[in-house]
Write a protein that holds these residues in place. Structure first.
Motif, PDB file in Angstrom:
ATOM      1  N   GLU A   1      53.650  83.496  38.196  1.00  0.00           N
ATOM      2  CA  GLU A   1      54.862  82.685  38.150  1.00  0.00           C
ATOM      3  C   GLU A   1      54.918  81.631  39.243  1.00  0.00           C
ATOM      4  N   HIS A   2      55.645  80.593  38.911  1.00  0.00           N
ATOM      5  CA  HIS A   2      55.961  79.482  39.815  1.00  0.00           C
ATOM      6  C   HIS A   2      57.054  79.937  40.776  1.00  0.00           C
ATOM      7  N   ASN A   3      57.162  79.254  41.894  1.00  0.00           N
ATOM      8  CA  ASN A   3      58.219  79.607  42.850  1.00  0.00           C
ATOM      9  C   ASN A   3      59.628  79.433  42.272  1.00  0.00           C
ATOM     10  N   SER A   4      59.759  78.656  41.220  1.00  0.00           N
ATOM     11  CA  SER A   4      61.084  78.512  40.601  1.00  0.00           C
ATOM     12  C   SER A   4      61.523  79.801  39.915  1.00  0.00           C
ATOM     13  N   VAL A   5      60.581  80.677  39.640  1.00  0.00           N
ATOM     14  CA  VAL A   5      60.896  82.033  39.174  1.00  0.00           C
ATOM     15  C   VAL A   5      60.906  83.003  40.355  1.00  0.00           C
ATOM     16  N   LEU A   6      59.864  82.915  41.177  1.00  0.00           N
ATOM     17  CA  LEU A   6      59.686  83.914  42.237  1.00  0.00           C
ATOM     18  C   LEU A   6      60.798  83.857  43.284  1.00  0.00           C
ATOM     19  N   ARG A   7      61.145  82.658  43.725  1.00  0.00           N
ATOM     20  CA  ARG A   7      62.125  82.588  44.818  1.00  0.00           C
ATOM     21  C   ARG A   7      63.521  83.053  44.404  1.00  0.00           C
ATOM     22  N   PRO A   8      64.004  82.691  43.215  1.00  0.00           N
ATOM     23  CA  PRO A   8      65.284  83.296  42.798  1.00  0.00           C
ATOM     24  C   PRO A   8      65.196  84.825  42.693  1.00  0.00           C
ATOM     25  N   LEU A   9      64.020  85.323  42.278  1.00  0.00           N
ATOM     26  CA  LEU A   9      63.867  86.782  42.189  1.00  0.00           C
ATOM     27  C   LEU A   9      63.806  87.410  43.579  1.00  0.00           C
ATOM     28  N   TYR A  10      63.108  86.750  44.501  1.00  0.00           N
ATOM     29  CA  TYR A  10      63.064  87.281  45.871  1.00  0.00           C
ATOM     30  C   TYR A  10      64.467  87.323  46.467  1.00  0.00           C
ATOM     31  N   ARG A  11      65.245  86.311  46.165  1.00  0.00           N
ATOM     32  CA  ARG A  11      66.617  86.298  46.684  1.00  0.00           C
ATOM     33  C   ARG A  11      67.403  87.474  46.117  1.00  0.00           C
ATOM     34  N   LYS A  12      67.187  87.758  44.829  1.00  0.00           N
ATOM     35  CA  LYS A  12      67.843  88.927  44.224  1.00  0.00           C
ATOM     36  C   LYS A  12      67.334  90.225  44.864  1.00  0.00           C
ATOM     37  N   GLU A  13      66.051  90.238  45.170  1.00  0.00           N
ATOM     38  CA  GLU A  13      65.481  91.421  45.823  1.00  0.00           C
ATOM     39  C   GLU A  13      66.150  91.639  47.184  1.00  0.00           C
ATOM     40  N   ASP A  14      66.373  90.561  47.909  1.00  0.00           N
ATOM     41  CA  ASP A  14      67.043  90.659  49.208  1.00  0.00           C
ATOM     42  C   ASP A  14      68.481  91.153  49.065  1.00  0.00           C
ATOM     43  N   GLN A  15      69.049  90.950  47.863  1.00  0.00           N
ATOM     44  CA  GLN A  15      70.435  91.374  47.619  1.00  0.00           C
ATOM     45  C   GLN A  15      70.509  92.748  46.957  1.00  0.00           C
ATOM     46  N   GLY A  16      69.358  93.415  46.841  1.00  0.00           N
ATOM     47  CA  GLY A  16      69.392  94.789  46.350  1.00  0.00           C
ATOM     48  C   GLY A  16      68.754  95.031  45.003  1.00  0.00           C
ATOM     49  N   ALA A  17      68.209  94.018  44.390  1.00  0.00           N
ATOM     50  CA  ALA A  17      67.480  94.238  43.135  1.00  0.00           C
ATOM     51  C   ALA A  17      66.064  94.721  43.466  1.00  0.00           C
ATOM     52  N   GLU A  18      65.403  95.302  42.471  1.00  0.00           N
ATOM     53  CA  GLU A  18      64.027  95.768  42.645  1.00  0.00           C
ATOM     54  C   GLU A  18      63.116  94.897  41.779  1.00  0.00           C
TER      55      GLU A  18
END
Lengths: 379, 79
Positions: free
Chosen positions: A95-112
Motif C-alpha cells: 500500500e501507498h502511504n495514503s492508505v498506510l498513514r491513515p491506518l497508522y493513525r487509527k492504530e495509534d488510537q487503539g485499532a489493530e
C-alpha cells in the motif's frame, strides 16, 4: 520530451479536458449555492460528472459518488470514518502511504493492524486473509494495483472473503481507475476511492469516493454544504455529507470531459494500448545486462507500470540521467510506498518507475529502452 | 398582466436530488423547472421543482416510477 510518469499524474490528456475547464471558468458559478443560471450550470455539470463516475464504477445511484480533492482525502474519509478504536484491519505491504498513514493513525488510537506480506515479485498471498482474521476484524483495505510494481490485486478474491465474513472492503483505485474495470456493486466493495488526475486523465484536484448503499460514513470535513444551513450539524445525506466546502467545479468540468473521452473510446482499448506499451518496454529492458526489474511482469493483468534499477546505480541518478540525456520523464525514489520497498530490498536506493499512457507511442518506448541500455552500458 | 397559478412545489433534501429530478424530467418529457424555494416552505435544499398542480397530478405516477427522491410536495400560488 517523452513523458513516462503517468502513474504520478497524467500529462497527455484529450484536448476536450482543457476546453471544458476553460469554458467552465467563464460560465459556472458555485454548485448548490443558489438558483441563478451560473450556479445551476455548475450544479448540472457536477451532477453530470457524478453520473459518469457512477457509470464507470458500476454504482447505480449517482448520489453515492462524492467528490474530494484527491484520493488521499477520499481514503482518509473512508478509513477515518469507518475504523474505530478496538477494530482490527487487514492491509498489505504494497500500500501507498495514503492508505498506510491513515491506518497508522487509527492504530495509534487503539485499532489493530495486520499487514500481509509479499513475495519476491511483490505478490500478496490473499489466501493468508483467513489466518489474519480476528473476532474484531472490521475491514480489509487494499489497493487495486501497486504504484511501485504495477501488480494487480484480484478484487473478486478479496471481496469473496470480505463478503463471507461480513467485513468492510475499502479499495484504493488510484492506479487503476480509467485503466482497469472495477464494478463496485458486482464486487461488493463498500468504499471505492479514486483520483481524477491519473488514469482518468482529468486535472489535479479531482477525486472522490463511491459509497455502498446503506453504509453510514461520517464526514472527514464539515462546513458549508449549500443545504440545511440552519442546522448545527453537517447534513448526513450523500453526497453533500462528504463534500463540505466549495467543490472544484472547474476541475470537475475537465474530469467530465476526460470521462466522456474514456467512455467513448472504451477502457478496454485504453488498457490494451497501455498494456502493450508497458510490455514492449519490459521486454526491451529485460535483456539489458545489469537491469533489475521488479514486480510480476508476466501476470496476465497489470497496471501499465514497469519499475527497475540499473546495476548498483542510485535510482535518482538514473532518473536524472534519463532526463538530462534523453528528456525522458520518470519517477525515482521511494514512491510513497515504504513497505513494498523494504520487501523488495530497494529501501536504500529506491527504484526507477516507468509508467505509460495510451498517448505514448512505440517509438517513445523504443527510445526509452535505448536510453536505459546506454546508461547500463556506461555504468 | 401575469397571473398566479396553482402550483406544486417539490422540495429536496440535497442539491443532488434536485439535479436528478431535473435530469430525469428532461429525459422523460416531464414538465417543470427549478426555482429557488419560496420562503413559505422549509426545505433542506434551496432549489425546488415547480410544476402546475395539474401537471403534478398527471405526472406523479411517473415521478414515483422513476424513483425520484424529494423531501415534500407543497401546493401554492405562484407566477
Amino acid at each position: 520530451m517523452i513523458y513516462l510518469d503517468s502513474a504520478a499524474t497524467a500529462l497527455h490528456r484529450p484536448p476536450e479536458v482543457e476546453r471544458a475547464m476553460c469554458r467552465a471558468l467563464h460560465t459556472i458559478g458555485n454548485a448548490g449555492r443558489g438558483a441563478h443560471g451560473p450556479t445551476l450550470a455548475a450544479a448540472r455539470l457536477v451532477y453530470g460528472v457524478r453520473e459518469k463516475v457512477a457509470a464507470l464504477f458500476g454504482v447505480s445511484d449517482p448520489a453515492r459518488v462524492a467528490f474530494t480533492a484527491n484520493v488521499t482525502q477520499a481514503l482518509n474519509t473512508a478509513i477515518g470514518g469507518l475504523i474505530r478504536p478496538g477494530d482490527h484491519v487487514i492491509t498489505t505491504v504494497c500500500e501507498h502511504n495514503s492508505v498506510l498513514r491513515p491506518l497508522y493513525r487509527k492504530e495509534d488510537q487503539g485499532a489493530e493492524l495486520t499487514i500481509l506480506p509479499a513475495d519476491a515479485l511483490g505478490r500478496v498471498d490473499f489466501d493468508a486473509l483467513g489466518d489474519a482474521l480476528r473476532p474484531n476484524t472490521r475491514a480489509v483495505v487494499v489497493g487495486h494495483a501497486s504504484n511501485l510494481t504495477g501488480n494487480v490485486v484480484d478484487l473478486k478474491k478479496v471481496s469473496d472473503f470480505t463478503r463471507s465474513h461480513g467485513l468492510l472492503l475499502i479499495v484504493d483505485a488510484a492506479q487503476t481507475a480509467g485503466t482497469l474495470p472495477v464494478h463496485m456493486e458486482d464486487l461488493g466493495i463498500d468504499v471505492l476511492c479514486f483520483t481524477g488526475h491519473k488514469g482518468l486523465m482529468g486535472p489535479q484536484g479531482t477525486g472522490g469516493l463511491c459509497v455502498r448503499a446503506g453504509l453510514d460514513l461520517p464526514p472527514l470535513l464539515v462546513g458549508g454544504s449549500g443545504i440545511r444551513s440552519f442546522d448545527r450539524a453537517h447534513p448526513s445525506q450523500l453526497p453533500e455529507a462528504l463534500e463540505a466546502g466549495t467543490l472544484n467545479g472547474h476541475g470537475l468540468a475537465g474530469l467530465g470531459a476526460a470521462l466522456d473521452y474514456l467512455l467513448d473510446r472504451g477502457m478496454e482499448d485504453i488498457h490494451r494500448t497501455e498494456d502493450a506499451l508497458a510490455r514492449r518496454f519490459a521486454g526491451g529492458v529485460r535483456s539489458i545486462p545489469g537491469v533489475t526489474l521488479y514486480g510480476d511482469l508476466d501476470a496476465p493483468v497489470r497496471a501499465p507500470i514497469v519499475t527497475l534499477n540499473v546495476g548498483e546505480l542510485d535510482a535518482a541518478e538514473v532518473s536524472g540521467r534519463l532526463w538530462d540525456e534523453a528528456e525522458i520523464c520518470v519517477r525515482a525514489g521511494a514512491h510513497c510506498a515504504p513497505l513494498i520497498h523494504r520487501a523488495l530490498g530497494t529501501q536504500e536506493r529506491g527504484a526507477v518507475r516507468f509508467s505509460f499512457s495510451c498517448f505514448n507511442t512505440e517509438a517513445e518506448i523504443d527510445r526509452a529502452v535505448q536510453a536505459v541500455a546506454d546508461i547500463a552500458g556506461e555504468g | 398582466m401575469r397571473e398566479k397559478k396553482r402550483c406544486a412545489v417539490l422540495t429536496f433534501h440535497t442539491t443532488t436530488e434536485a439535479m436528478a429530478m431535473e435530469r430525469r424530467c428532461q429525459e422523460g418529457g416531464i414538465p417543470g423547472r427549478l426555482i429557488p424555494v419560496p420562503k413559505e416552505i422549509t426545505a433542506g435544499c434551496g432549489l425546488a421543482w415547480r410544476m402546475t398542480a395539474e401537471e403534478y397530478e398527471r405526472w406523479r405516477p411517473e415521478l414515483e416510477r422513476l424513483g425520484l427522491r424529494f423531501q415534500e410536495a407543497a401546493e401554492m400560488m405562484l407566477y
